[in-house]
Design an enzyme around this catalytic site. Structure first.
Site, mmCIF file in Angstrom:
data_model
loop_
_atom_site.group_PDB
_atom_site.id
_atom_site.type_symbol
_atom_site.label_atom_id
_atom_site.label_comp_id
_atom_site.label_asym_id
_atom_site.label_seq_id
_atom_site.Cartn_x
_atom_site.Cartn_y
_atom_site.Cartn_z
ATOM 1 N N LYS A 286 5.233 9.575 8.186
ATOM 2 C CA LYS A 286 4.948 9.085 9.355
ATOM 3 C C LYS A 286 6.048 9.726 10.332
ATOM 4 C CE LYS A 286 2.625 5.231 7.831
ATOM 5 N NZ LYS A 286 1.412 5.130 8.345
ATOM 6 N N ASP B 20 9.472 2.865 -0.972
ATOM 7 C CA ASP B 20 8.320 3.533 -0.230
ATOM 8 C C ASP B 20 8.589 3.169 1.236
ATOM 9 O OD1 ASP B 20 4.789 3.624 -0.006
ATOM 10 O OD2 ASP B 20 6.229 4.169 1.264
ATOM 11 N N TYR C 230 1.044 -1.157 -0.071
ATOM 12 C CA TYR C 230 0.063 0.031 0.182
ATOM 13 C C TYR C 230 0.847 1.192 -0.077
ATOM 14 C CZ TYR C 230 -3.198 3.496 1.640
ATOM 15 O OH TYR C 230 -4.144 4.344 1.773
HETATM 16 P P1 KE4 Z 1 -0.557 8.767 4.045
HETATM 17 O O1 KE4 Z 1 -1.009 9.537 2.980
HETATM 18 O O2 KE4 Z 1 -1.580 7.724 5.030
HETATM 19 O O3 KE4 Z 1 0.345 9.569 5.162
HETATM 20 O O4 KE4 Z 1 0.604 7.647 3.732
HETATM 21 C C1 KE4 Z 1 0.363 6.616 2.774
HETATM 22 C C2 KE4 Z 1 1.417 5.547 2.927
HETATM 23 C C3 KE4 Z 1 2.309 5.103 1.881
HETATM 24 N N1 KE4 Z 1 3.193 4.365 2.139
HETATM 25 C C4 KE4 Z 1 3.233 3.371 2.983
HETATM 26 C C5 KE4 Z 1 3.940 2.269 3.149
HETATM 27 C C6 KE4 Z 1 2.307 3.409 3.963
HETATM 28 O O5 KE4 Z 1 2.033 2.411 5.229
HETATM 29 C C7 KE4 Z 1 1.286 4.306 4.132
HETATM 30 C C8 KE4 Z 1 -0.060 4.689 4.976
HETATM 31 N N2 KE4 Z 1 -0.087 3.613 5.821
HETATM 32 C C9 KE4 Z 1 -1.223 3.307 6.560
HETATM 33 C C10 KE4 Z 1 -1.328 2.412 7.558
HETATM 34 N N3 KE4 Z 1 -0.818 0.973 6.953
HETATM 35 C C11 KE4 Z 1 -1.844 4.701 7.058
HETATM 36 C C12 KE4 Z 1 -3.228 4.465 7.729
HETATM 37 C C13 KE4 Z 1 -4.530 4.994 7.424
HETATM 38 O O6 KE4 Z 1 -4.704 4.508 6.127
HETATM 39 O O7 KE4 Z 1 -5.384 5.833 8.045
#
Ligand code: KE4
Length: 427
Positions: free
Chosen positions: A267, A239, A144
Site C-alpha cells: 500500500k 502484517d 486478512y
Molecule cells: P494486496 O494483495 O491486496 O495488495 O494486499 C493484501 C493485504 C495484505 N495484508 C493486509 C493487512 C491487507 O489489508 C491487504 C489488502 N487489504 C484490502 C483492503 N482491506 C485490499 C482491498 C482489496 O482486496 O481490493
C-alpha cells in the site's frame, strides 16, 4: 434520460470481468449498489466518470496517505518515466526504497520487494517455514492477509464482506496447516502453542487489524504474542501492509514498541502503484534465493515506476511534523464522530488507530471478529448510501477501515461529520 457512464461501463465490465471488477470488495454488493467507476482523484477528492465529486476515505484502500495525485509523487513518476518503465534488471530506486524502509523499521535489516501485499505475506510464510523447518502457522479469525491459499481461512475484508465461509479451491491439505486463534485473545494462542508450539513456523497477525473494520490490539496482546513466539522459536510476522507507515512512520512496531521477526508491507510504500515487501533480520532473509534456497521471484518486483512513487511518498512522510498533522486531522473527525455515537439512537461503536477508523453498527465494543460480525450490516449499507448522497465516499463494507489523509482539510472533515450526524442523529 441518459444512462450514466458508470452504469454503461459496468454492463460492459460484467461481460469481461468476474463481477465486473478486478477485486471483489469494490463491487459494492454488500451495500446493495453497483460499483462506481472513477475517472480521477486529486487531493482528498475522487471524481467519478459522471462528474460526481466525493470526499474520499477509501484512499485506494490505504496507499494514498498523501491524498490523490500528490505533486511529489507525480513528479517522481514523470521523471522516472522519461527513462523507461521496466528493465528486468536491478535499478537504483530499488536500493533507495529499501534503504528508507529499513531505516523506518529497526527490526528490518533486509527486505525483498514484491508486487502486492498478497505476494509479501505468501512469501514471508514460505520463508518462515523454510527457516524453521516447521509447517504450521497461526492466523487470527477476521484478519486478512491477501488472497493467499493458506490464509483464506476465516479471513476478513472481502471474504467477510461477501460472508464467504472460506474460498473454494483452497485444498484441505493447504488449510490443514493453518491454525485459527481469536484476535486480542492471548489465551487462545497460548493453548495452541502449549499443544503444538514446537510445530508452529509462524504467527502472522495484523498488529492493528483493519480487515474486520479497525480493531486496535488490546493492552498486552502484541507483547504476549512476542513472548510466545520467542518462547517456542516461532517467527512472529507482523502484517503491516495496511498499518505500516499509516499508524506511525515505523508502523505498529513504532506505535506499540514491539519488534517483529518478519514484517510485510504494501500500500503506502507504493504510493498508489503495485508494491509489496517482506523483510526481517539478516539471519532469516539470507535464506531467500538467490542468497539462500527459499525461492521467491517476480518479473516486475522493484519496478522503477513503482519504486519512484514509493520513494516520493516516504520522503514526504518523513518530513518533521507530518504525523502530528495527520493526527490532528484524524482526531478532529474522530472526536466529532465519538460525540455523535454518544448522542445517537443507533447501536454504534467507534474504533480508531491513528488515521484508520471505523464506525460499527453495534453497541458493544468491537475487539475481535465475533463482535464485528454482530454488526447490523444492513444499517451500515443505509449509512453508506446516505454518506454517498452527501458526497462522502466510504468503504462499501462494514469490515473495512476509513482512512484520513494529509489532504483532508478541516472543511472536508467537518462536512463529513455533519453528513454523518444528519443520518445518525435522525434514526
Ligand atoms: P494486496 O494483495 O491486496 O495488495 O494486499 C493484501 C493485504 C495484505 N495484508 C493486509 C493487512 C491487507 O489489508 C491487504 C489488502 N487489504 C484490502 C483492503 N482491506 C485490499 C482491498 C482489496 O482486496 O481490493
Amino acid at each position: 434520460m441518459d444512462v450514466p457512464d458508470s452504469r454503461r461501463l459496468y454492463s460492459r465490465a460484467l461481460e469481461l470481468l468476474p463481477g465486473g471488477v478486478n477485486s471483489p470488495v469494490r463491487a459494492m454488493r454488500s451495500v446493495g449498489l453497483d460499483p462506481i467507476f472513477m475517472a480521477r482523484g486529486e487531493g482528498s477528492r475522487l471524481y467519478d466518470v459522471d462528474g460526481n465529486e466525493y470526499i474520499d476515505y477509501v484512499g485506494s484502500w490505504g496507499p494514498l496517505i498523501l491524498g490523490h495525485s500528490h505533486p511529489a509523487v507525480r513528479e517522481a513518476l514523470e521523471k522516472t518515466l522519461k527513462d523507461g518503465t521496466s528493465f528486468g534488471a536491478p535499478s537504483p530506486l530499488e536500493v533507495e526504497l529499501a534503504e528508507r524502509i529499513v531505516d523506518a523499521f529497526p527490526s528490518l535489516e533486509m527486505v525483498r520487494m514484491t508486487n502486492s501485499g498478497t505476494e509479501a505475506t505468501m512469501s514471508a510464510l514460505r520463508v518462515a517455514r523454510g527457516y524453521t523447518g516447521r509447517e504450521k502457522i497461526i492466523k487470527f479469525i477476521g484478519c486478512y492477509h491477501g488472497a493467499v491459499d493458506s490464509l483464506l481461512v476465516q479471513a476478513g475484508s472481502g471474504v467477510a464482506t461477501l460472508s464467504l465461509p472460506d474460498s473454494p479451491g483452497v485444498t484441505a491439505g493447504t488449510s490443514a496447516g493453518t491454525i485459527l486463534a481469536d484476535y486480542n485473545d492471548l489465551d487462545s494462542v497460548r493453548e495452541i502453542m502449549v499443544r503444538e508450539g514446537e510445530q508452529v513456523a509462524a504467527i502472522i497477525v495484523e498488529p492493528v487489524a483493519g480487515n474486520m473494520g479497525t480493531v486496535p490490539p488490546a493492552e498486552g496482546f502484541l507483547e504476549g504474542l512476542r513472548a510466545l513466539a520467542t518462547e517456542y522459536s516461532s517467527v512472529l510476522i507482523f502484517d503491516e501492509v495496511m498499518c505500516g507507515f499509516r499508524v506511525a512512520f515505523g508502523g505498529a512496531q513504532e506505535r506499540y514498541g514491539i519488534a517483529a521477526d518478519m514484517t510485510c508491507l504494501g500500500k503506502i510504500i507504493g504510493g498508489g502503484l503495485p508494491v509489496g515487501a517482506f523483510g526481517g533480520g539478516r539471519d532469516i532473509m539470507k535464506t531467500v534465493a538467490p542468497s539462500g534456497d527459499t525461492y521467491q521471484a517476480g518479473t516486475l518486483s522493484g519496478n522503477p515506476l513503482a519504486m519512484a512513487a514509493g520513494v516520493g511518498t516516504l520522503d514526504q512522510l518523513s518530513r518533521p511534523g507530518t504525523y502530528d498533522r495527520l493526527e490532528e486531522k484524524s482526531a478532529r473527525l474522530a472526536s466529532r464522530m465519538e460525540a455523535i455515537v454518544d448522542a445517537s439512537g443507533y447501536p454504534l461503536s467507534f474504533n480508531r488507530a491513528g488515521s484508520m477508523m471505523t464506525l460499527f453498527f453495534c453497541d458493544e465494543p468491537v475487539t475481535d471478529f465475533s463482535s464485528a460480525k454482530a454488526c447490523d450490516t444492513g444499517l451500515y449499507a443505509d449509512y453508506f448510501k446516505h454518506m454517498l448522497d452527501h458526497g462522502i465516499y466510504l468503504a462499501p463494507s462494514q469490515f473495512e477501515a476509513a482512512f484520513v489523509s494529509l489532504a483532508h482539510s478541516d472543511d472536508d472533515l467537518d462536512r463529513t461529520a455533519e453528513a454523518a450526524a444528519s443520518f445518525l442523529l435522525n434514526p
